[in-house]
Design a protein around this motif. Structure first.
Motif: not given
Length: 349
Positions: A277, A290-291, A296-297, A301, A305, A331
């Motif tokens: 990630t 996928n969230r 996701a952390q 946003d 996803y 990011y």
């Protein structure tokens, strides 16, 4: 301060040990002493010193098997006399080496073996080791928000949340390895992981007459299985080159049209903190994922996803590949440095 990592197995291709490597090198850079107790494997003997830039003290436990290993590890702990011993996930060799020694232990979880679906005897042992480490650790660290919440709710423990961080050495962008827009996945090809969704998505797209270029990077026991799948379904648009590292890996990721990260919502994936990630975020390319959990952390946003199905991946991949160029994504990876993680670790001590 003298900080010791107590480990089991080989360090070769062990993604979890990236965590120990980065903590160790940060501690060394700050003037602390670092030791590592490791099993007698060729990689550990020959390459582990270089993992710590030849600045840490490496102690090979001999023998690494049989009853003799118990006393070998206990002797090493007594000889080294560290201020803290860091144990990554509960394991039997750590218990046998540290029980009743009075050593100050840092218990660190980036998975949760005690709650896996295991045979009865193995599960009972994992639960025992899990309780022991939780009870005897001077400080408890976890790599995921899920584990932090579970430890609080189940055991009333305030575990410190210290996830993984960016680890790729940056390179010049260099020349693209692709002759046309290509979607890229990077990861170990183990049965427990979720790359099967991408191969099935490629098959679905082929059935629709769509053959976007897809590169799936990584080694593991599933490698030949999926190479055979590509051949069986005539997916000539899908390349599976195996292990890629260094400057070439950077170019694969940096020049990807889009990056792919399928990850199902299950216990393994909620507990772990996938290091890729951060690698994806470092290269600033768009990510279809996928969230779930730490993905996701980290991506927040800024990730795209989708539902965790091959069909959903195929649809989003088709949409992404139809766009001439997808711009870079910020990011905020500068917030995810191992120096910050080590600050948090030291604050606990």
């Amino acid at each position: 301060m003298h900080y010791c990592f107590l480990t089991s197995g080989t360090w070769e291709a062990n993604a979890s040990f990236v965590r120990l490597r980065e903590f160790g090198n940060e501690l060394l850079a700050r003037g602390h002493s670092v030791s590592c107790i490791a099993d007698d494997y060729p990689y550990n003997v020959e390459k582990l010193p270089a993992v710590f830039n030849n600045k840490a003290s490496i102690h090979i436990a001999r023998p690494s098997r049989g009853l003799g290993q118990i006393m070998a590890r206990r002797r090493l702990v007594k000889q080294i006399k560290p201020d803290y011993v860091h144990v990554l996930n509960p394991f039997i060799k750590a218990y046998m080496a540290l029980r009743l020694t009075g050593t100050r232990i840092i218990g660190d979880w980036d998975e949760w073996p005690a709650h896996r679906n295991l045979p009865f005897a193995r599960k009972a042992m994992e639960k025992f080791l899990d309780r022991w480490l939780r009870k005897h650790a001077r400080r408890i660290v976890v790599a995921s928000k899920y584990l932090q919440q579970e430890f609080k709710q189940r055991f009333h423990l305030d575990a410190a949340y210290i996830p993984y961080a960016a680890y790729l050495q940056p390179h010049e962008d260099g020349e693209s390895p692709f002759t046309e827009p290509t979607a890229v996945y990077m990861g170990n090809l183990y049965p427990a992981y979720d790359h099967d969704l991408l191969f099935e998505a490629a098959r679905i797209l082929k059935s629709r007459g769509q053959t976007p270029k897809i590169a799936i990077l990584g080694m593991g026991p599933d490698l030949e299985k999926w190479r055979a799948f590509v051949k069986e379904h005539d997916l000539s648009n899908v390349s599976v080159p195996g292990f890629v590292s260094g400057e070439l890996l950077w170019r694969y990721l940096r020049h990807a049209h889009v990056l792919l990260f399928p990850i199902r919502e299950n216990l393994l994936n909620l507990c772990r903190c996938p290091s890729k990630t951060f690698a994806y975020a470092q290269t600033r390319r768009p990510v279809i994922a996928n969230r779930v959990g730490e993905v996701a952390q980290v991506l927040g946003d800024k990730g795209t996803y989708v539902n965790c199905t091959a069909e959903a991946f195929s649809e989003e991949l088709q949409r992404a590949m139809a766009t001439a160029y997808l711009p870079d994504v910020d990011y905020k990876i500068e917030n995810h440095k191992w120096s910050f993680r080590t600050d948090n670790l030291l604050s606990l001590l």
